[in-house]
Each structure stands twice: as structure tokens, then as C-alpha cells.
Write a protein that holds these residues in place. Structure first.
Motif, PDB file in Angstrom:
ATOM      1  N   ILE B 212      70.682  70.912  73.044  1.00 17.77           N
ATOM      2  CA  ILE B 212      70.276  70.670  71.655  1.00 17.77           C
ATOM      3  C   ILE B 212      71.127  69.588  71.006  1.00 17.77           C
ATOM      4  O   ILE B 212      70.658  68.742  70.241  1.00 17.77           O
ATOM      5  CB  ILE B 212      70.348  71.984  70.843  1.00 17.77           C
ATOM      6  N   GLN B 213      72.449  69.648  71.345  1.00 16.59           N
ATOM      7  CA  GLN B 213      73.412  68.808  70.631  1.00 16.59           C
ATOM      8  C   GLN B 213      73.156  67.329  70.838  1.00 16.59           C
ATOM      9  O   GLN B 213      73.247  66.540  69.897  1.00 16.59           O
ATOM     10  CB  GLN B 213      74.805  69.176  71.096  1.00 16.59           C
ATOM     11  N   LYS B 214      72.845  66.968  72.076  1.00 16.19           N
ATOM     12  CA  LYS B 214      72.755  65.542  72.391  1.00 16.19           C
ATOM     13  C   LYS B 214      71.669  64.838  71.559  1.00 16.19           C
ATOM     14  O   LYS B 214      71.951  63.882  70.838  1.00 16.19           O
ATOM     15  CB  LYS B 214      72.500  65.367  73.889  1.00 16.19           C
ATOM     16  N   PRO B 215      70.442  65.306  71.620  1.00 19.27           N
ATOM     17  CA  PRO B 215      69.440  64.645  70.775  1.00 19.27           C
ATOM     18  C   PRO B 215      69.715  64.803  69.270  1.00 19.27           C
ATOM     19  O   PRO B 215      69.440  63.895  68.494  1.00 19.27           O
ATOM     20  CB  PRO B 215      68.130  65.335  71.139  1.00 19.27           C
ATOM     21  N   LEU B 216      70.330  65.929  68.895  1.00 17.22           N
ATOM     22  CA  LEU B 216      70.650  66.143  67.480  1.00 17.22           C
ATOM     23  C   LEU B 216      71.616  65.085  66.999  1.00 17.22           C
ATOM     24  O   LEU B 216      71.496  64.544  65.888  1.00 17.22           O
ATOM     25  CB  LEU B 216      71.243  67.543  67.307  1.00 17.22           C
ATOM     26  N   LYS B 217      72.583  64.751  67.873  1.00 13.69           N
ATOM     27  CA  LYS B 217      73.532  63.697  67.534  1.00 13.69           C
ATOM     28  C   LYS B 217      72.798  62.384  67.291  1.00 13.69           C
ATOM     29  O   LYS B 217      73.077  61.659  66.318  1.00 13.69           O
ATOM     30  CB  LYS B 217      74.520  63.543  68.711  1.00 13.69           C
ATOM     31  N   ALA B 223      69.721  59.207  61.208  1.00 14.21           N
ATOM     32  CA  ALA B 223      69.633  59.590  59.791  1.00 14.21           C
ATOM     33  C   ALA B 223      70.712  58.912  58.979  1.00 14.21           C
ATOM     34  O   ALA B 223      70.464  58.472  57.845  1.00 14.21           O
ATOM     35  CB  ALA B 223      69.748  61.102  59.661  1.00 14.21           C
ATOM     36  N   GLU B 224      71.914  58.827  59.554  1.00 18.69           N
ATOM     37  CA  GLU B 224      72.998  58.136  58.848  1.00 18.69           C
ATOM     38  C   GLU B 224      72.642  56.688  58.577  1.00 18.69           C
ATOM     39  O   GLU B 224      72.861  56.166  57.471  1.00 18.69           O
ATOM     40  CB  GLU B 224      74.294  58.212  59.669  1.00 18.69           C
TER      41      GLU B 224
END
Lengths: 199, 540
Positions: B212-217, B223-224
Motif C-alpha cells: 500500500i505504502q509505495k503507491p501511496l507515497k 498531491a504535494e
């Protein structure tokens, strides 16, 4: 105002009517007597006057405004001209004939004889019937003004200025320019006798 | 690990939690099972081993007390101890009955049977002792108590009870040991299970977290950047079918859409800036217009007030005219009556005029007759005159005798002259009368005509006045209607005046609103400029 005026005029009319009535009314008995007395006195005086002088009795008349007179003894009577019948084949001074109480008289026009102007008085002319023992005819005049005595002394000589028949028929002229005709001359004048025959 | 990408995050989390729950359930089951076993044994330990110990003790004590009571009876000879003994007897029986229920070992029940049998035997002996005691055979009783079968039996019973107690204690010890063993086994099993569960859960957790983390990053980075107004992002993404893949695709789409939309927004903002300028200008004009409107409305209100006053005046005038019209109606009616009377009067005048005409005609006829009579009189006077002349002629012919006749003739002549003068006077008067009469005839004729005209005209006047009366009546009615209309108009004017006041207020508010609108339009223009700056700050 208007009504007052009108009533005033009416009042006037009434007054004048009253006045007219009094003037035209028959005079009272006393007034009549008064008048008659005065007249009697006057006549008495005149008669006294005529006694002193020699007078002739004349009848006065007018012709074309001129005063004429003729002695009464040549006059038979006077009458108004009525029912004149013209006559043919007569001179123009003969007007015609009249019937006076059954007698036929010829009428002569003095104006034609005297060469006076015709006309003048419109009224009914009068006829003075002259007569003498051998002549009798009517003489047409304008007006009979009266009859009375005329002192012979008052008659002066005829006027020289007159000519013809006037002069021939004249007796004299008074100071009042009254021409006094001589009746005997007129009656005896042959020129006014008409004797002509008509074939 | 690629296959994992195709599961949804919910599924993944559910799998992990399911696994953990499963392990927990197993663990729980093991724990509950072992606890139940321990609880069972513990219950048994108490019920079968510990409880009987107290019962045995109570029974042993009661037995000892019976023996004490026997001694008391012997010593006191009191019957009350016999009752106490019987009571204790019951108690022993009760306790033994309870004990019998928890019997599990054969050895124990055998001993208990022995105890019961011994108690039966002892009871027989005891009753003998009681009898002896009550019969004051103390020695025999004492003998029975301290020696003989009684004593022996009592010893046996005590020993047996002790034996049973020992057996029970031994059993308890055994059960306790078994319990400890069981608990240890359970502890071991549970630790093993927990360790296994921990390992598996941790592994699964790390795996899924990484997944989950990798694509979320990646998403966070994108988004930033977007938050920093950099929308030139184009996420290179793996082929994922879970929510993250969807999220990445959506963000991609979003950035694309944002690019397009911000482009459009930029265009729109340009338009907005221009429009805001125009709006500002228009609003300025509007403000001016609103002020003009307000002043115009104010003037109109003043005018309205004047019109109102005029309407009031008209109203009064209309009332006045109405009254006058009523009076005019009365007057015209009176006039009509008067004209009717005038017509009647004129008719009467006409009749009178006819009478006058007749009278005057008669008068003229009579004056004619008078003329004829005068002519006749004149004629007569003339003839009298002539007669007088003739008379005077005749008198002259008569000479002196005729003098008196001459006077008469003179008199006649003068009378004739007088009557002639009178007739001439009468004639002249009559002439005057005839003139007057003829002029009176003419005047009467004219008067008659005039009166006829007057009758006609008065009839016409009557007709005219009748029409006029009708007209005036109609006019009066009209005037009444006019008065009513004017009244209504006046009321309407009042309402209009109220409405004008409202309009005035509204126009004042309008002007205020226009001023606010102007301010708003200026702020809009300002905002448009700010928006333009904002839009320009985007990297597209």
C-alpha cells in the motif's frame, strides 16, 4: 321707469281726449247766449254804419283766388253746381246746362272768359244765376264768400291793366282789391249769346 | 507479489484481520479448553476432596461429643444429654449421607460402610450405657465407655474416619498435580500459538503495508506537487486494479482535467476581469442613474403632492359646481314655468291685440263715417251759406221791407260760416284722428305680428328652456358623476401618493444598493485581477 313713462303717455292721451271732448262738445246755454249777444251787437253797429253812406247790396265770390263782387239785384239766386249737362257744339266758355226747379239755364265759365287759370278750388263750384228782363244764365264761380252792402264810395275806378272782357265787365275795384263786376254789362253783352247751327 | 496488486486494500486488510482473528480464536479456544479442564478439576478438588474433609471432621467431632455426652450422663444422670446425643446422632448421619454422595473411590466407600457398621454397633452399646447411666449404674457404664467393645468400636471408628481423611488428602494432592501439569501444557501450547500468529501477522502486515505504502507515497508526491500548483504531473504507474491504482489513475485524470480547466479558468478570468471592469463602469452609470431616478422620484412626489392638492381643489369645485347645477336645475325649472306663463300671457296679449285691432278698425270706420257726416255738415253749411246769400238777395230785392230779413240772412250766413269753421276744425281734428288711427292700425298690425312672433318665439323659448332644463338636469347628473369621479380620483391620488412614497424609499434603497453594487463590482474587478495572478501562478 319705462312703465312710468308709458303710464304718463297714457295719462296724456286721456287728458287730451278730455280736452277734445270739451272743445268739440256743444257749448253751454250761457255761452251760446253770450255769442249771440256779441253777434247782435256787431250787426247793430254795421247797420248803423250803412245808414250813413249810400251802399249797394253785393254778393262776394272768388275766381282763381281773386275777390269779385256783383250787385245783388242782377242775381236771381245762387246754388251749388250739380248735374251739369254738357252741351255739344258750344264755345268752350259754355260749360253746359243745368236744371233748376224745372227751368234750364246755361252755365258760363267766367275763367275762360277772363282768361284766368283753370283749377284752383277743388270744391264743388257754385253757380250765380244772373238775370235781367231779357237775359238769364248761370255764372260759374269758385266760392261764394258772402253777401252784404258795399259803399259805392269805396268802389274805385277799374284797373287799367285789365284788358278784354275783364275790363268790359268791370265796374270798379275797392281798396281791398275787390273787383266789382257790372251785372248789366255782362247780361247785355252779346258775345256770350251763342246762336250757331249745326248742319 | 504481483498478484497482490490486484486485490483491493479492503480485501487485503480483511485477509490480514481474518487471519489474526482466526489465530486469536484458536488461541482462545485452547485457553478456554484448558481453563475449563482446570476449573473442572479444581471443582472436583473442592467437592470431592476438600468438602468431604470438613464433613468427616464434623462427623468425627460429633462422635467425640457423643462420647463426651455419655460421660456427662454418667456423671450427672441427666436425661438432657440423651437428647443431645440423639441430636448429634442425626448430625453424624447427615454428614455421612453427604459424604456418601462424594464417594468416588471404592476404598473410601468400603471404609465408610465399615464406619457405618461400627457406628450401628456403637449405638447399641451407647444406648446400653445411657440406660445404665440413667439407672445409676455408673460403674457398668464407665466400663462400657473406657473398656470393652465400646471403646474398641470408638477407636475403630476414629481410625476409619482418619483413614478416609487421608485418602481424600492424597486424592487432592494427585488432582492438584494433574492440574499443574495440565496448566503447563496449556501455557506451552498458547505461547507456541501466539508466536506463530505473531510471525504470520507481522509478515502479512509488512507485505501489505509495503504494497500500500509505495503507491501511496507516489500519490502523496503527486498531491504535494499539485498543491504547489505544479500540475505538469504525469504519473507512470503500474497496472493495478485496487483502489490505489484507481486513485493514481484518478489523480492523473484530475491533473489532466485541472490543466484543461485551469486553462479555461484563465480564459474565463480574463473575461471576468474585462467584464468586471465593464460591470464597474456600468455600475457607476447605474449609480448616477439611480441618483437621478431618486431625484426625479422626489420631484414626482412633489408634483404628486401638488396634483393631490389640485385634485382636492377640483373635488371642492366639483362639489360647488354640483350645488350650482342643482340651483341651475331649479332656476331652469322656474324659467320653464315662467316661460309657460309668458306663453299664456302672450296668448292673452294676442287676444287683447285682436280686440284692439277690431276696436281700431271700428274706430277708423267710425271716423270715416264722421268724415262723411262732416262732409254732409259742410255741405249743409255751404248750402246754408248759399241760402243766406239767396235770402239776402231776396231781401235786397224787397227793398226797405226786406231789411229785417237781411239781418236774418246775415245771421244765417254767419252761423253757416261758423259751422263751416267748426266743421273745418272738426275735419282737421278728424284728419289728425284718421292719421293717428291709421298709424294705430299699422302699429296694431305690426304689434299683432310682433305678438304673433312673440307667441311663436316664447313657444320656441319654452321649448328651448325645456331642452335646456333637460340638458341642465343631465349636466347636473353628469356633474354629480364628475364629483364622484373626482372624489375617487382624489382617493386614487392618495394611493398614488403612498405608492410614490414607497417608490421614493425604494429608489433611495436602490441608490444605496447601487453604491454597494459599485463597491462590489470594484471588489469583483479586484478579485478578477487576483484570480488572474493566481491562475498565472499555475504551471501548466
Amino acid at each position: 321707469m319705462e312703465q312710468d313713462k308709458k303710464s304718463n303717455t297714457w295719462e296724456k292721451v286721456k287728458k287730451s281726449l278730455l280736452k277734445a271732448q270739451t272743445t268739440t262738445a256743444i257749448p253751454l246755454q250761457e255761452e251760446k247766449k253770450k255769442i249771440l249777444k256779441l253777434r247782435a251787437e256787431r250787426l247793430a253797429q254795421e247797420s248803423q254804419g250803412s245808414d250813413k253812406e249810400v251802399c249797394i247790396e253785393v254778393v262776394r265770390f272768388t275766381l282763381s283766388g281773386e275777390q269779385y263782387a256783383i250787385e245783388s239785384k242782377y242775381i236771381r239766386e245762387v246754388f251749388p253746381l250739380r248735374e251739369l249737362t254738357p252741351l255739344p257744339c258750344t264755345p268752350d266758355f259754355v260749360l253746359g246746362v243745368v236744371n233748376v226747379r224745372g227751368q234750364i239755364h246755361s252755365i258760363v265759365d267766367l275763367k275762360k272768359l277772363f282768361n284766368l287759370p283753370q283749377g284752383g278750388e277743388n270744391k264743388l263750384p257754385k253757380v250765380i244765376l244772373l238775370h235781367s228782363p231779357d237775359m238769364e244764365f248761370g255764372m260759374l264761380v269758385d266760392e261764394i264768400t258772402g253777401s252784404g252792402p258795399l259803399p259805392i264810395a269805396a268802389i274805385g275806378p277799374p284797373l287799367n291793366t285789365l284788358t278784354g272782357l275783364q275790363l268790359a265787365y268791370q265796374r270798379g275795384v275797392t281798396v281791398e282789391r275787390l273787383i266789382v263786376l257790372a251785372g248789366e254789362k255782362i247780361l247785355s253783352d252779346k258775345r256770350i249769346i251763342v246762336d250757331e247751327e249745326v248742319i | 507479489m504481483k498478484w497482490l496488486n490486484n486485490f483491493k486494500i479492503g480485501t487485503k486488510l480483511l485477509a490480514v484481520f481474518t487471519f489474526v482473528t482466526f489465530f486469536t480464536a484458536i488461541l482462545g479456544y485452547i485457553a478456554v479448553y484448558n481453563l475449563n479442564q482446570i476449573k473442572q478439576r479444581d471443582f472436583e478438588l473442592y467437592q470431592v476432596n476438600t468438602q468431604p474433609l470438613s464433613e468427616i471432621c464434623v462427623a468425627a467431632i460429633s462422635f467425640q461429643r457423643i462420647r463426651v455426652c455419655l460421660r456427662d450422663i454418667v456423671n450427672t444422670h441427666d436425661a438432657k444429654y440423651r437428647d443431645a446425643i440423639y441430636e448429634l446422632d442425626g448430625k453424624i448421619n447427615d454428614e455421612l449421607a453427604k459424604l456418601e454422595k462424594t464417594m468416588d473411590a471404592k476404598e473410601v466407600s468400603q471404609k465408610l460402610t465399615e464406619v457405618r457398621a461400627n457406628i450401628e454397633k456403637f449405638n447399641v452399646i451407647r444406648d446400653q450405657i445411657i440406660d445404665h447411666a440413667l439407672n445409676k449404674k455408673d460403674a457398668e457404664a464407665m466400663e462400657s465407655i473406657y473398656h470393652g467393645d465400646g471403646y474398641r468400636l470408638a477407636q475403630n471408628i476414629d481410625a476409619d474416619l482418619q483413614k478416609i481423611m487421608d485418602i481424600k488428602v492424597t486424592q487432592a494432592k494427585e488432582k492438584s498435580e494433574a492440574n499443574i501439569l495440565n496448566a503447563n501444557t496449556a501455557e506451552r501450547n498458547m505461547i507456541l500459538t501466539i508466536l506463530l500468529g505473531l510471525g504470520v501477522s507481522l509478515g502479512l502486515g509488512i507485505m501489505i503495508t509495503k504494497n500500500i505504502q509505495k503507491p501511496l507515497k507516489q500519490v502523496v508526491e503527486v498531491a504535494e506537487r499539485i498543491s504547489n500548483r505544479d500540475i505538469t504531473v504525469d504519473v507512470s504507474m503500474e497496472d493495478r486494479r485496487d483502489e490505489l491504482g484507481h486513485l493514481l489513475r484518478t489523480i492523473n485524470q484530475m491533473s489532466t482535467n485541472l490543466r484543461e480547466e485551469i486553462g479555461k479558468v484563465a480564459t474565463g478570468v480574463e473575461v471576468l476581469v474585462v467584464s468586471a471592469g465593464e460591470i464597474s463602469a456600468s455600475t457607476s452609470q447605474f449609480v448616477t442613474g439611480a441618483h437621478e431616478t431618486a431625484s426625479a422620484v422626489s420631484e414626482t412626489t412633489t408634483t404628486m403632492e401638488e396634483v393631490k392638492q389640485t385634485a382636492q381643489l377640483s373635488n371642492e369645485k366639483a362639489q360647488y359646481v354640483s350645488q350650482i347645477a342643482q340651483k341651475a336645475v331649479h332656476v331652469s325649472q322656474n324659467g320653464q314655468r315662467s316661460v309657460d306663463e309668458t306663453v299664456q300671457g302672450m296668448n292673452r296679449i294676442k287676444e287683447k291685440m285682436e280686440l284692439i285691432a277690431e276696436g281700431i278698425i271700428r274706430l277708423s270706420e267710425q271716423s270715416q263715417a264722421i268724415g262723411e257726416i262732416i262732409s254732409t255738415v259742410d255741405d249743409l253749411a255751404e248750402q246754408s251759406n248759399l241760402l243766406a246769400v239767396n235770402a239776402s238777395i231776396e231781401a235786397a230785392k224787397a227793398g226797405d221791407q226786406g231789411i229785417g230779413f237781411v239781418v236774418v240772412a246775415q245771421e244765417i250766413k254767419s252761423m253757416a260760416e261758423q259751422s263751416k269753421q267748426a266743421t273745418s276744425q272738426v275735419r282737421s281734428i278728424l284728419n289728425e284722428i284718421q292719421k293717428a288711427t291709421s298709424s294705430a292700425v299699422m302699429a296694431t298690425e305690426q304689434g299683432y305680428k310682433v305678438v304673433e312672433d312673440g307667441v311663436k318665439q316664447s313657444a320656441e323659448a319654452g321649448e328651448s328652456i325645456k331642452i335646456m332644463t333637460k340638458t341642465i338636469s343631465e349636466a347636473a347628473q353628469s356633474v354629480v358623476q364628475i364629483a364622484a369621479s373626482v372624489q375617487q380620483q382624489f382617493v386614487g391620488m392618495d394611493q398614488v401618493a403612498l405608492a410614490m412614497e414607497s417608490i421614493q424609499q425604494a429608489s433611495g434603497q436602490n441608490a444605496d444598493g447601487a453604491r454597494q453594487l459599485e463597491l462590489t463590482a470594484q471588489s469583483l474587478a479586484e478579485m478578477g485581477r487576483e484570480l488572474r495572478q493566481l491562475v498565472q501562478s499555475y504551471k501548466l
